[in-house]
Design a protein around this motif. Structure first.
Motif, PDB file in Angstrom:
ATOM      1  N   UNK A   1       1.027  -1.158   0.317  1.00 52.03           N
ATOM      2  CA  UNK A   1      -0.142  -0.347   0.016  1.00 52.03           C
ATOM      3  C   UNK A   1       0.747   1.149   0.051  1.00 52.03           C
ATOM      4  N   UNK A   2       1.857   1.339   0.629  1.00 50.68           N
ATOM      5  CA  UNK A   2       3.053   2.604   0.778  1.00 50.68           C
ATOM      6  C   UNK A   2       3.740   2.566  -0.106  1.00 50.68           C
ATOM      7  N   UNK A   3       3.687   1.559  -0.948  1.00 55.59           N
ATOM      8  CA  UNK A   3       5.010   1.831  -2.176  1.00 55.59           C
ATOM      9  C   UNK A   3       4.222   2.505  -3.613  1.00 55.59           C
ATOM     10  N   UNK A   4       2.771   1.695  -3.072  1.00 54.59           N
ATOM     11  CA  UNK A   4       1.983   2.391  -4.587  1.00 54.59           C
ATOM     12  C   UNK A   4       1.578   3.038  -4.069  1.00 54.59           C
ATOM     13  N   UNK A   5       1.596   4.112  -3.332  1.00 57.22           N
ATOM     14  CA  UNK A   5       1.043   5.224  -3.004  1.00 57.22           C
ATOM     15  C   UNK A   5      -0.243   5.360  -2.765  1.00 57.22           C
ATOM     16  N   UNK A   6      -0.804   4.473  -2.000  1.00 57.42           N
ATOM     17  CA  UNK A   6      -2.742   3.971  -2.194  1.00 57.42           C
ATOM     18  C   UNK A   6      -2.391   4.766  -0.159  1.00 57.42           C
ATOM     19  N   UNK A   7      -1.569   4.331   0.223  1.00 57.90           N
ATOM     20  CA  UNK A   7      -1.478   5.603   1.408  1.00 57.90           C
ATOM     21  C   UNK A   7      -0.452   6.286   1.886  1.00 57.90           C
ATOM     22  N   UNK A   8      -0.771   6.506   2.994  1.00 60.89           N
ATOM     23  CA  UNK A   8       0.638   8.269   3.201  1.00 60.89           C
ATOM     24  C   UNK A   8       1.110   8.052   4.319  1.00 60.89           C
ATOM     25  N   UNK A   9       2.404   7.185   4.106  1.00 63.18           N
ATOM     26  CA  UNK A   9       2.707   6.641   6.486  1.00 63.18           C
ATOM     27  C   UNK A   9       2.353   7.848   6.822  1.00 63.18           C
TER      28      UNK A   9
END
Lengths: 149, 181
Positions: B94-102
């Motif tokens: 999710x993080x690497x695909x940009x779906x979520x922003x850490x």
């Protein structure tokens, strides 16, 4: 129960109550008879595994189960000295209700010369629906003359 | 040497930006769980590979005569490592695909954690009164269930302290929010 068994149970009780990690989790030895142990643990915010729900982490339930199973082995008439876990499997049936004490009951149902077989169940206030169950195999540590008590 | 960019065709991001994003996500995942803090478990990250560290502490002792680590501590250490590894692999995608922003993650706004169905610990050696390490491998990660294997050791990577296998119920897929059930 003869005096020898009573003395053995007293030693087992003292040993279990002195375990640093069990003390850190606030475990209390509620019952200890021949091959059966009951140990409970209070709800504690430090042991929460999911901050959103306040549910106790499975690892803390495992620690309770392991202690309770080991205590059951130590209290067995045919298990003279100490014990160590060979393997332990825990099934988590449901989340323990936040705020409630967790009680484990373990029974050492079979002992050979070298191995003790144990089953355990854990409950919160709902005594009809277990939180977790466990099965394990434990070593039978024979007392050695060269080992200090 | 730098971390490979997640999308090779785009212009690579500055390495410090990538690192700080990944470290922030891992921190949010780990520091939010009180029990992980209680045991003192830390996670060391190399790319996507995690190594759990359990620094020795008196309160982790199970047999004061030897002394040895408590079997329950070993079980808990393995289980924590397995859950974090599984959550991390989900979060990573999710993080690497940009779906979520850490940057928006905190303990109360995390993807839901997998739930343990069962966990089996194979105790191979007595735990010595010193630091322990563990690494987990997700052997199967389906839509509903996952199977994770984990190994723990102390001084010597080849001499395992314990190994474990756990089955987990996967959290329902969906947007991240502070849902409760």
């Amino acid at each position: 129960m003869d005096r020898h068994e009573e003395a053995k149970l007293r030693v087992a009780r003292q040993f279990i109550e002195a375990i640093p990690h069990s003390r850190a989790l606030g475990m209390q030895l509620d019952a200890l008879t021949n091959g059966v142990a009951e140990i409970s643990m209070p709800y504690d915010l430090r042991l929460v595994g999911d901050p959103r729900t306040g549910v106790i982490h499975g690892g803390a339930v495992s620690a309770l189960m392991d202690t309770c199973c080991g205590a059951a082995v130590m209290s067995h008439p045919e298990a003279p000295a100490g014990t160590a876990t060979i393997d332990l499997r825990i099934d988590y049936m449901r989340a323990a209700t936040p705020g409630q004490r967790i009680r484990a009951r373990a029974a050492c149902y079979h002992v050979t010369r070298s191995v003790a077989f144990v089953r355990a169940t854990a409950f919160d206030d709902d005594a009809d629906h277990p939180v977790a169950s466990a099965t394990g195999a434990f070593t039978i540590e024979r007392a050695r003359k060269d080992t200090p008590a | 040497m730098s971390t490979p960019p997640s999308t090779p065709r785009k212009r690579p991001e500055p390495v410090q930006l990538v690192k700080s994003r990944r470290d922030a996500a891992l921190r949010a995942l780990v520091t939010g769980v009180p029990y992980i803090q209680f045991l003192g478990i830390r996670f060391d990250r190399r790319g996507d590979e995690l190594t759990a560290e359990l620094p020795f502490d008196e309160k982790l002792i199970g047999n004061p005569l030897l002394p040895a680590l408590h079997g329950g501590v070993t079980a808990a250490f393995l289980e924590v490592t397995a859950i974090i590894e599984l959550s991390w692999t989900l979060l990573w995608e999710d993080m690497e695909s940009g779906r979520i922003d850490p940057a928006t993650l905190d303990p109360l706004h995390l993807p839901r954690l997998p739930k343990t169905i069962d966990f089996t610990v194979d105790y191979l050696r007595s735990g010595l009164p010193r630091d322990a390490y563990a690494r987990a491998r997700v052997n199967r990660s389906g839509r509903r269930y996952a199977s994770v294997h984990v190994e723990a050791w102390q001084d010597n990577r080849a001499r395992l302290l314990a190994q474990g296998t756990g089955h987990f119920l996967m959290p329902p897929a969906g947007p991240i929010s502070a849902r409760d059930d």
